[in-house]
Scaffold this active site. Structure first.
Site, PDB file in Angstrom:
ATOM      1  N   HIS A 149       0.859  -1.183   0.000  1.00  0.00           N
ATOM      2  CA  HIS A 149       0.000   0.000   0.000  1.00  0.00           C
ATOM      3  C   HIS A 149       0.898   1.237   0.000  1.00  0.00           C
ATOM      4  CE1 HIS A 149      -3.925  -1.923   1.694  1.00  0.00           C
ATOM      5  NE2 HIS A 149      -3.297  -2.733   0.853  1.00  0.00           N
TER       6      HIS A 149
ATOM      7  N   GLU B 114       1.043   3.925   1.769  1.00  0.00           N
ATOM      8  CA  GLU B 114       1.563   4.354   3.067  1.00  0.00           C
ATOM      9  C   GLU B 114       2.729   3.472   3.510  1.00  0.00           C
ATOM     10  OE1 GLU B 114      -2.923   5.171   3.026  1.00  0.00           O
ATOM     11  OE2 GLU B 114      -1.558   3.616   2.307  1.00  0.00           O
TER      12      GLU B 114
END
Length: 161
Positions: free
Chosen positions: A59, A61
């Site tokens: 992901h 992040e």
């Protein structure tokens, strides 16, 4: 930092994350991006690489946190701020907690992600206890289960985290 400076930084980094997310779609990635600004002011960006790398943990992040940790040669990002194009999922929030990120800001929310076909909202339900059927987690009884922790406690060269 003044309130006006904070608002400018917030707007600048959130817009950078949104721009990176939009560009990532054109490159075949997911519509998510994130920027980690470390305490020393350096900027580390990440885009969603799940389908590109066949890595369900890639992901935006997490990718940005990995970039910041690698660049600083430290897993502890105390004082850093995470700016995300969308509300971080539970995995990304946990990653930010483990990295000791000081604050998280996001642009779009989980409902927008759900409307676009992403199932983050379902994971929030799971962690709220509303959907235990999604993935049962059960402890197995192994008599030696504490041995790794005992080894850790006795290891003089450990680096606590």
């Amino acid at each position: 930092m003044t309130s006006a400076d904070h608002e400018t930084s917030l707007s600048t980094y959130l817009q950078q994350a949104v721009d990176l997310a939009t560009q990532n779609v054109a490159l075949g990635g997911g519509p998510f991006a994130a920027v980690v600004v470390t305490a020393d002011g350096h900027v580390h960006a990440g885009v969603n690489r799940v389908t590109r790398d066949n890595d369900p943990t890639a992901h935006a992040e997490v990718v940005a946190i990995r970039a910041a940790a690698s660049a600083t040669a430290n897993f502890d990002l105390t004082g850093a701020v995470l700016y995300a194009s969308c509300e971080p999922c539970p995995m990304c929030l946990a990653s930010a907690l483990w990295a000791r990120i000081g604050h998280v800001y996001f642009a779009a929310d989980r409902h927008g992600a759900a409307a676009a076909g992403f199932d983050d909202a379902l994971f929030y339900e799971y962690f709220n206890g509303a959907r235990p059927d999604l993935m049962p987690v059960t402890r197995g009884d192994v008599p030696t289960s504490d041995l790794p922790f005992q080894a850790w406690g006795a290891f003089a060269g450990r680096k606590d985290y």
